[in-house]
Design a protein around this motif. Structure first.
Motif, PDB file in Angstrom:
ATOM      1  N   LYS A   1       0.811  -1.219   0.000  1.00  0.00           N
ATOM      2  CA  LYS A   1       0.000   0.000   0.000  1.00  0.00           C
ATOM      3  C   LYS A   1       0.842   1.266   0.000  1.00  0.00           C
ATOM      4  CE  LYS A   1      -3.960  -1.952   2.405  1.00  0.00           C
ATOM      5  NZ  LYS A   1      -4.752  -1.927   3.649  1.00  0.00           N
ATOM      6  N   ARG A   2       1.997   1.247   0.646  1.00  0.00           N
ATOM      7  CA  ARG A   2       2.757   2.473   0.909  1.00  0.00           C
ATOM      8  C   ARG A   2       3.968   2.711   0.031  1.00  0.00           C
ATOM      9  NH1 ARG A   2      -0.556   5.274   4.497  1.00  0.00           N
ATOM     10  NH2 ARG A   2      -1.554   3.681   5.741  1.00  0.00           N
ATOM     11  N   LEU A   3       4.504   1.678  -0.587  1.00  0.00           N
ATOM     12  CA  LEU A   3       5.731   1.841  -1.370  1.00  0.00           C
ATOM     13  C   LEU A   3       5.502   1.520  -2.839  1.00  0.00           C
ATOM     14  CD1 LEU A   3       8.290   0.178   1.047  1.00  0.00           C
ATOM     15  CD2 LEU A   3       8.088   2.600   0.517  1.00  0.00           C
ATOM     16  N   PRO A   4       6.159   2.266  -3.715  1.00  0.00           N
ATOM     17  CA  PRO A   4       6.056   1.946  -5.144  1.00  0.00           C
ATOM     18  C   PRO A   4       6.767   0.619  -5.420  1.00  0.00           C
ATOM     19  CG  PRO A   4       7.605   3.740  -4.789  1.00  0.00           C
ATOM     20  CD  PRO A   4       6.975   3.441  -3.470  1.00  0.00           C
ATOM     21  N   ARG A   5       6.246  -0.115  -6.371  1.00  0.00           N
ATOM     22  CA  ARG A   5       6.801  -1.416  -6.710  1.00  0.00           C
ATOM     23  C   ARG A   5       7.111  -1.475  -8.199  1.00  0.00           C
ATOM     24  NH1 ARG A   5       2.175  -1.889  -4.318  1.00  0.00           N
ATOM     25  NH2 ARG A   5       1.174  -2.903  -6.057  1.00  0.00           N
ATOM     26  N   VAL A   6       8.093  -2.306  -8.528  1.00  0.00           N
ATOM     27  CA  VAL A   6       8.490  -2.529  -9.911  1.00  0.00           C
ATOM     28  C   VAL A   6       8.492  -4.030 -10.139  1.00  0.00           C
ATOM     29  CG1 VAL A   6      10.342  -2.249 -11.590  1.00  0.00           C
ATOM     30  CG2 VAL A   6       9.947  -0.474  -9.888  1.00  0.00           C
TER      31      VAL A   6
ATOM     32  N   VAL B   1       6.816   8.956   0.944  1.00  0.00           N
ATOM     33  CA  VAL B   1       6.975   8.176  -0.276  1.00  0.00           C
ATOM     34  C   VAL B   1       5.579   7.842  -0.771  1.00  0.00           C
ATOM     35  CG1 VAL B   1       7.877   6.053  -1.284  1.00  0.00           C
ATOM     36  CG2 VAL B   1       9.124   7.173   0.566  1.00  0.00           C
ATOM     37  N   ASP B   2       5.282   8.214  -2.014  1.00  0.00           N
ATOM     38  CA  ASP B   2       3.974   7.940  -2.591  1.00  0.00           C
ATOM     39  C   ASP B   2       4.026   6.676  -3.423  1.00  0.00           C
ATOM     40  OD1 ASP B   2       2.764  10.232  -1.549  1.00  0.00           O
ATOM     41  OD2 ASP B   2       3.527  11.460  -3.195  1.00  0.00           O
ATOM     42  N   ALA B   3       3.109   5.770  -3.178  1.00  0.00           N
ATOM     43  CA  ALA B   3       3.056   4.516  -3.927  1.00  0.00           C
ATOM     44  C   ALA B   3       2.696   4.756  -5.385  1.00  0.00           C
ATOM     45  CB  ALA B   3       2.054   3.555  -3.302  1.00  0.00           C
ATOM     46  N   ALA B   4       2.001   5.852  -5.670  1.00  0.00           N
ATOM     47  CA  ALA B   4       1.592   6.148  -7.050  1.00  0.00           C
ATOM     48  C   ALA B   4       2.724   6.754  -7.857  1.00  0.00           C
ATOM     49  CB  ALA B   4       0.405   7.114  -7.038  1.00  0.00           C
TER      50      ALA B   4
ATOM     51  N   GLU C   1      15.043   4.059   1.166  1.00  0.00           N
ATOM     52  CA  GLU C   1      15.915   4.948   1.946  1.00  0.00           C
ATOM     53  C   GLU C   1      15.181   6.226   2.343  1.00  0.00           C
ATOM     54  OE1 GLU C   1      18.763   3.975   3.203  1.00  0.00           O
ATOM     55  OE2 GLU C   1      18.476   2.083   2.149  1.00  0.00           O
ATOM     56  N   ARG C   2      14.359   6.765   1.435  1.00  0.00           N
ATOM     57  CA  ARG C   2      13.560   7.956   1.771  1.00  0.00           C
ATOM     58  C   ARG C   2      12.612   7.670   2.922  1.00  0.00           C
ATOM     59  NH1 ARG C   2      10.591   9.806  -3.259  1.00  0.00           N
ATOM     60  NH2 ARG C   2       9.584  11.126  -1.725  1.00  0.00           N
ATOM     61  N   LEU C   3      11.979   6.507   2.911  1.00  0.00           N
ATOM     62  CA  LEU C   3      11.064   6.127   3.980  1.00  0.00           C
ATOM     63  C   LEU C   3      11.814   5.992   5.306  1.00  0.00           C
ATOM     64  CD1 LEU C   3       8.126   5.285   4.671  1.00  0.00           C
ATOM     65  CD2 LEU C   3       8.886   2.943   4.342  1.00  0.00           C
ATOM     66  N   LEU C   4      12.997   5.398   5.280  1.00  0.00           N
ATOM     67  CA  LEU C   4      13.788   5.225   6.493  1.00  0.00           C
ATOM     68  C   LEU C   4      14.251   6.567   7.067  1.00  0.00           C
ATOM     69  CD1 LEU C   4      15.904   2.107   5.499  1.00  0.00           C
ATOM     70  CD2 LEU C   4      14.041   2.210   7.157  1.00  0.00           C
TER      71      LEU C   4
END
Length: 59
Positions: free
Chosen positions: A28-33, A55-58, A47-50
């Motif tokens: 829900k919270r992190l962008p994925r590839v 951090v926007d998932a979109a 790293e930004r989240l830490l």
């Protein structure tokens, strides 16, 4: 877990180990590839989240 500063992507399980949160939270919270059938999280976003940044998932 072995730290690798040159790593560009982390698997969802590696992120789960570092953050101690659920896979649902990561989804829900992190962008994925998706690469070759596997789902990864960009290391820059982790790293930004830490650091406490948003951090926007979109994104």
């Amino acid at each position: 877990m072995t730290e690798n500063k040159d790593k560009e992507f982390y698997t969802r399980r590696e992120v789960q180990e570092r953050l101690g949160c659920s896979l649902a939270f990561i989804d829900k919270r992190l962008p994925r590839v998706k690469i070759g059938g596997k789902i990864f999280v960009p290391a820059a976003d982790l790293e930004r989240l830490l650091k406490g940044e948003r951090v926007d998932a979109a994104a």
